[in-house]
Scaffold this motif. Structure first.
Motif, PDB file in Angstrom:
ATOM      1  N   LEU A 162      16.726 -13.060  19.658  1.00 39.33           N
ATOM      2  CA  LEU A 162      17.118 -14.368  19.143  1.00 39.33           C
ATOM      3  C   LEU A 162      16.576 -15.479  20.049  1.00 39.33           C
ATOM      4  O   LEU A 162      16.101 -16.517  19.560  1.00 39.33           O
ATOM      5  N   GLN A 163      16.630 -15.253  21.356  1.00 39.96           N
ATOM      6  CA  GLN A 163      16.055 -16.239  22.287  1.00 39.96           C
ATOM      7  C   GLN A 163      14.550 -16.377  22.069  1.00 39.96           C
ATOM      8  O   GLN A 163      14.010 -17.499  22.083  1.00 39.96           O
ATOM      9  N   GLU A 164      13.866 -15.250  21.839  1.00 37.79           N
ATOM     10  CA  GLU A 164      12.425 -15.304  21.598  1.00 37.79           C
ATOM     11  C   GLU A 164      12.122 -16.041  20.291  1.00 37.79           C
ATOM     12  O   GLU A 164      11.166 -16.831  20.230  1.00 37.79           O
ATOM     13  N   ASP A 165      12.937 -15.801  19.274  1.00 34.04           N
ATOM     14  CA  ASP A 165      12.728 -16.499  17.997  1.00 34.04           C
ATOM     15  C   ASP A 165      12.889 -18.007  18.177  1.00 34.04           C
ATOM     16  O   ASP A 165      12.126 -18.800  17.604  1.00 34.04           O
ATOM     17  N   ARG A 166      13.877 -18.410  18.944  1.00 33.84           N
ATOM     18  CA  ARG A 166      14.087 -19.843  19.169  1.00 33.84           C
ATOM     19  C   ARG A 166      12.957 -20.458  19.973  1.00 33.84           C
ATOM     20  O   ARG A 166      12.541 -21.598  19.710  1.00 33.84           O
ATOM     21  N   LYS A 167      12.442 -19.718  20.945  1.00 35.51           N
ATOM     22  CA  LYS A 167      11.285 -20.215  21.693  1.00 35.51           C
ATOM     23  C   LYS A 167      10.081 -20.357  20.761  1.00 35.51           C
ATOM     24  O   LYS A 167       9.337 -21.347  20.829  1.00 35.51           O
ATOM     25  N   GLU A 168       9.900 -19.356  19.890  1.00 36.45           N
ATOM     26  CA  GLU A 168       8.791 -19.409  18.940  1.00 36.45           C
ATOM     27  C   GLU A 168       8.961 -20.584  17.987  1.00 36.45           C
ATOM     28  O   GLU A 168       7.983 -21.270  17.643  1.00 36.45           O
ATOM     29  N   GLN A 169      10.189 -20.856  17.581  1.00 38.29           N
ATOM     30  CA  GLN A 169      10.448 -22.000  16.714  1.00 38.29           C
ATOM     31  C   GLN A 169      10.086 -23.299  17.431  1.00 38.29           C
ATOM     32  O   GLN A 169       9.467 -24.188  16.830  1.00 38.29           O
ATOM     33  N   ASP A 170      10.467 -23.409  18.685  1.00 38.16           N
ATOM     34  CA  ASP A 170      10.132 -24.616  19.446  1.00 38.16           C
ATOM     35  C   ASP A 170       8.620 -24.793  19.537  1.00 38.16           C
ATOM     36  O   ASP A 170       8.108 -25.924  19.447  1.00 38.16           O
ATOM     37  N   GLN A 171       7.882 -23.689  19.722  1.00 40.52           N
ATOM     38  CA  GLN A 171       6.428 -23.777  19.804  1.00 40.52           C
ATOM     39  C   GLN A 171       5.828 -24.238  18.478  1.00 40.52           C
ATOM     40  O   GLN A 171       4.938 -25.098  18.458  1.00 40.52           O
ATOM     41  N   VAL A 172       6.335 -23.680  17.378  1.00 39.35           N
ATOM     42  CA  VAL A 172       5.809 -24.075  16.072  1.00 39.35           C
ATOM     43  C   VAL A 172       6.136 -25.538  15.782  1.00 39.35           C
ATOM     44  O   VAL A 172       5.295 -26.281  15.257  1.00 39.35           O
ATOM     45  N   VAL A 173       7.367 -25.959  16.140  1.00 37.87           N
ATOM     46  CA  VAL A 173       7.744 -27.363  15.936  1.00 37.87           C
ATOM     47  C   VAL A 173       6.820 -28.273  16.740  1.00 37.87           C
ATOM     48  O   VAL A 173       6.370 -29.326  16.246  1.00 37.87           O
ATOM     49  N   ALA A 174       6.519 -27.895  17.978  1.00 37.58           N
ATOM     50  CA  ALA A 174       5.616 -28.700  18.811  1.00 37.58           C
ATOM     51  C   ALA A 174       4.225 -28.783  18.187  1.00 37.58           C
ATOM     52  O   ALA A 174       3.588 -29.842  18.188  1.00 37.58           O
ATOM     53  N   GLN A 175       3.750 -27.660  17.647  1.00 42.47           N
ATOM     54  CA  GLN A 175       2.434 -27.665  17.004  1.00 42.47           C
ATOM     55  C   GLN A 175       2.442 -28.521  15.735  1.00 42.47           C
ATOM     56  O   GLN A 175       1.479 -29.235  15.448  1.00 42.47           O
ATOM     57  N   LEU A 176       3.557 -28.435  14.983  1.00 42.65           N
ATOM     58  CA  LEU A 176       3.641 -29.230  13.753  1.00 42.65           C
ATOM     59  C   LEU A 176       3.706 -30.716  14.063  1.00 42.65           C
ATOM     60  O   LEU A 176       3.168 -31.534  13.309  1.00 42.65           O
ATOM     61  N   LYS A 177       4.389 -31.078  15.154  1.00 42.69           N
ATOM     62  CA  LYS A 177       4.445 -32.496  15.530  1.00 42.69           C
ATOM     63  C   LYS A 177       3.061 -33.039  15.812  1.00 42.69           C
ATOM     64  O   LYS A 177       2.760 -34.204  15.525  1.00 42.69           O
ATOM     65  N   GLY A 178       2.204 -32.196  16.370  1.00 40.75           N
ATOM     66  CA  GLY A 178       0.849 -32.646  16.692  1.00 40.75           C
ATOM     67  C   GLY A 178      -0.031 -32.815  15.480  1.00 40.75           C
ATOM     68  O   GLY A 178      -1.109 -33.396  15.579  1.00 40.75           O
ATOM     69  N   LYS A 179       0.403 -32.287  14.339  1.00 43.09           N
ATOM     70  CA  LYS A 179      -0.410 -32.397  13.126  1.00 43.09           C
ATOM     71  C   LYS A 179       0.427 -32.901  11.952  1.00 43.09           C
ATOM     72  O   LYS A 179       0.237 -32.482  10.809  1.00 43.09           O
ATOM     73  N   GLU A 180       1.356 -33.802  12.254  1.00 40.65           N
ATOM     74  CA  GLU A 180       2.240 -34.312  11.197  1.00 40.65           C
ATOM     75  C   GLU A 180       1.463 -35.077  10.129  1.00 40.65           C
ATOM     76  O   GLU A 180       1.816 -35.040   8.956  1.00 40.65           O
TER      77      GLU A 180
END
Length: 484
Positions: A193-211
């Motif tokens: 679950l911790q790894e999934d949340r870290k992965e979510q944070d990474q995807v959110v960061a990537q999406l912010k860069g290409k909003e």
């Protein structure tokens, strides 16, 4: 007495074990269902990762993974609590068994001591012959016999209690091992679950860069959604207009038939009056003359139409809101649609409504990545609107109809293949198809293959499933579909 107590204790103990086993079985089924969903989500996420571009769908899949993982952790927590309760109950039962076993041994020891002290034949005979009467002597013999049987019962009860105690100790040992194993699984799921949340944070960061790019993609999807909505509205209006025309044609035909019938009745009445007048003017025997009777309903007049009596026939005029005949399960206060003016249309509407919550899914092993309504994504400003459920499935998966109906549209809208099926006054839509296997006006059954899934604007495999009513209002499909 000891035997009854022992049997009652065993019955209560077995009842508690059965109840716990049932609860554990339910929890195990729930865990297996969640684990299956997680496996499907992991596979789907790996497929989306093959696309080098980070998409909103990836974020949606990770959110689903996190929700499923949290549900799994909660299920494991409930299982651990249940195991703790089972261990506590088993330890309490063991304490009670040991205490009762000690009591049984003390009582048995006393009976053995008493039997040892009175072991001689002389004492036995003295006890019998000291009786005041023969009946008293028989009672004393019965007492000695029951006393001997009681000692045997005590011994058997002690043996059974010791066996039950050892069995309970073994069950307790198994419960403790299961608890340790369950805690290990729980710790692993917490780490995942911790790894999934870290992965979510990474995807959110990537999406912010290409909003900007994603906003354009969402705008394109919104434009496509509006075009599809306009096309669906046009199809629904067309179906309603055709139903109204058919209903109006029936009404006009009924009026025309009533007019012709009335004209035939008037003509028959006029002919009867003329015949009566002619007969009255030419006869020489008025007392015995035959008076022409007016034609009955079974009389055939000259023009070939069936005759009738002189009373006018008030033929009921069908209206658009009249319920179809032959359908007895319709509510009296129901608001009827022109699409329900036929028995077939009414039957399909009622069947669709009665299967609310039990409709099959249009695809097998699909994962909902975008729900109904306006969706927002945590950590970003991205928002999109959906008129149905976006279900992720591999490209080329079979898409099936969810209920009996009639295809009212099968073709391309806004560069996407779509099939629209009418179910009385309800419609189901299937969008993002790579191919279509049905045609307009084709009758279909629940489970009929309508086509194969394709790709959406974001390049991922999946379909959009929609439900609309006769007002062109999109419905949330989730309450209509059966739970997985």
């Amino acid at each position: 007495m000891f035997k009854k107590i022992f049997v009652l204790f065993v019955v209560l103990l077995m009842g508690g074990l059965v109840a716990n086993a049932q609860n554990r079985e339910d929890l195990q089924k729930q865990k297996q269902s969640i684990e299956k969903e997680l496996a499907e989500l992991n596979q789907l996420y790996r497929e989306t990762q093959k696309n080098t571009k980070t998409s909103v769908k990836q974020l949606a899949i990770i959110k689903r993974k996190i929700n499923a993982r949290e549900s799994l952790v909660n299920s494991i927590n409930r299982e651990v609590k249940q195991l703790d309760e089972t261990i506590f109950l088993n330890e309490r039962d063991i304490y009670r068994l040991r205490k009762e076993l000690d009591t049984l041994k003390v009582k048995y020891a006393k009976s053995i001591v008493f039997a040892y002290k009175n072991r001689s034949s002389y004492a036995y005979l003295n006890f019998l012959f000291s009786a005041g009467s023969f009946n008293d002597a028989m009672k004393r013999m019965a007492y000695l016999k029951s006393y001997r049987q009681n000692r045997e019962t005590q011994a058997n009860t002690i043996v059974k209690s010791e066996n039950l105690l050892q069995e309970k100790i073994g069950v307790l040992s198994v419960n403790k091992k299961e608890r340790l194993s369950t805690l290990e699984v729980q710790n692993k799921q917490l780490l995942d679950l911790q790894e999934d949340r870290k992965e979510q944070d990474q995807v959110v960061a990537q999406l912010k860069g290409k909003e900007k790019e994603l906003n354009k993609q969402i705008r394109d999807k919104e434009n496509q959604r509006q075009k599809v909505a306009v096309a669906i509205n046009a199809v629904i209006r067309r179906e309603i207009e055709e139903a109204k025309r058919r209903d109006e044609a029936k009404r006009l035909k009924a009026l025309e038939d009533a007019r012709k019938l009335k004209a035939a009745q008037d003509a028959a009445a006029a002919q009867a009056a003329a015949d009566k007048k002619n007969a009255a003017g030419t006869t020489t025997k008025p007392a015995t003359s035959t008076i022409a009777k007016p034609p009955t309903n079974n009389t055939v007049v000259a023009n070939g139409s069936a005759g009738a009596n002189n009373n006018s026939v008030n033929t009921p005029k069908p209206t658009l809101n009249d319920p179809a005949t032959g359908v007895s399960s319709a509510a009296k206060d129901r608001t009827y649609s022109p699409l329900e003016s036929t028995p077939e249309g009414m039957e399909m509407s009622l069947n669709f409504e009665n299967n609310r919550g039990r409709l099959p899914w249009p695809v097998s092993n699909g994962i909902v990545t975008v729900g109904f309504g306006t969706q927002s994504y945590a950590g970003t400003k991205l928002m999109q609107k959906s008129d149905g459920l976006e279900i992720a499935v591999p490209v080329g998966s079979a898409v099936r109809c969810v209920a009996d109906g009639e295809v009212v549209y099968a073709g391309e809208v806004a560069d996407e293949n779509i099939v629209l099926v009418k179910h009385g006054k309800y419609f189901t839509g299937y969008k993002n198809l790579s191919s279509v296997a049905v045609s307009r006006d084709q009758k279909v059954k629940a489970g009929t293959v309508l086509g194969k899934s394709g790709t959406s604007i974001d390049g991922e495999g999946g379909i959009l499933f929609m439900i609309m009513n006769d007002k062109s209002v999109a419905q949330n499909p989730t309450p209509w579909l059966r739970s997985k």
